[in-house]
Design a protein around this motif. Structure first.
Motif: not given
Length: 196
Positions: A11-27
């Motif tokens: 999800f960190a590879q995305s530029t979409g806000p929802e995906d980036l939120r997921k990247a932080v949460r999964y991180g």
């Protein structure tokens, strides 16, 4: 949760806000799992990535940045980089927490600063920078409980290393009293090491 690390990278590879939120949460999830199995360097790596993603996602969310910094500082100490935790991460988190007047976060910053300096450098207790962290811990700690014991212990170290034995003993006695009433064995053990 089992695939949190892979999902965070994905999800960190995305530029979409929802995906980036997921990247932080999964991180954060991946870091928590790594901490649970003593993989502290891996936890720090996940938190570094989460911080980078959070900066892209919402650089104005200072509390989220503060929480990620605190988690990173707590991972860096056992990962073998207490100096960075104390000298870089704790001050940055402290500045953010202070802006919000957030007592619990301020105490976590102080703990990282005090413990990180103590682990990083021989003679750190005699430095002005350590005294700043000890004074901050004293200022933010409640009147009783484990954080009070830790603050008193930090001041005892600072006074001891600057050849002020009377003040050191006063703070050590206060730390012992606070540790006994707090009933937290880890803090009591830390205090008793100096008493014995």
């Amino acid at each position: 949760e089992e695939h949190a690390a892979e999902l965070a990278v994905h999800f960190a590879q995305s530029t979409g806000p929802e995906d980036l939120r997921k990247a932080v949460r999964y991180g954060e999830l991946a870091a928590g799992r790594a901490m649970a199995v003593y993989a502290y360097s891996e936890a720090a790596r996940h938190l570094e990535q989460a911080l980078a993603v959070q900066e892209v996602l919402d650089p104005d969310d200072k509390l989220k940045r503060c929480d990620l910094l605190l988690a990173l500082g707590e991972a860096l100490m056992p990962a073998g980089d207490p100096k960075r935790a104390a000298e870089e991460i704790a001050p940055a988190a402290y500045e953010l927490a202070e802006a919000f007047g957030d007592g619990p976060r301020l105490l976590r910053c102080c703990r990282i600063g005090v413990e990180g300096m103590g682990r990083a450098t021989v003679g750190a207790y005699a430095t002005p920078r350590f005294r700043v962290w000890a004074d901050r811990a004293d200022r933010h700690a409640p009147a009783s409980g484990p954080e009070r014991a830790r603050a008193e212990l930090a001041l005892s170290y600072a006074f001891d290393w600057t050849s002020q034995p009377e003040q050191s003993n006063q703070r050590l006695n206060a730390a012992l009293a606070a540790a006994r009433t707090a009933g937290e064995s880890e803090v009591l053990f830390d205090v008793l090491q100096l008493v014995i």
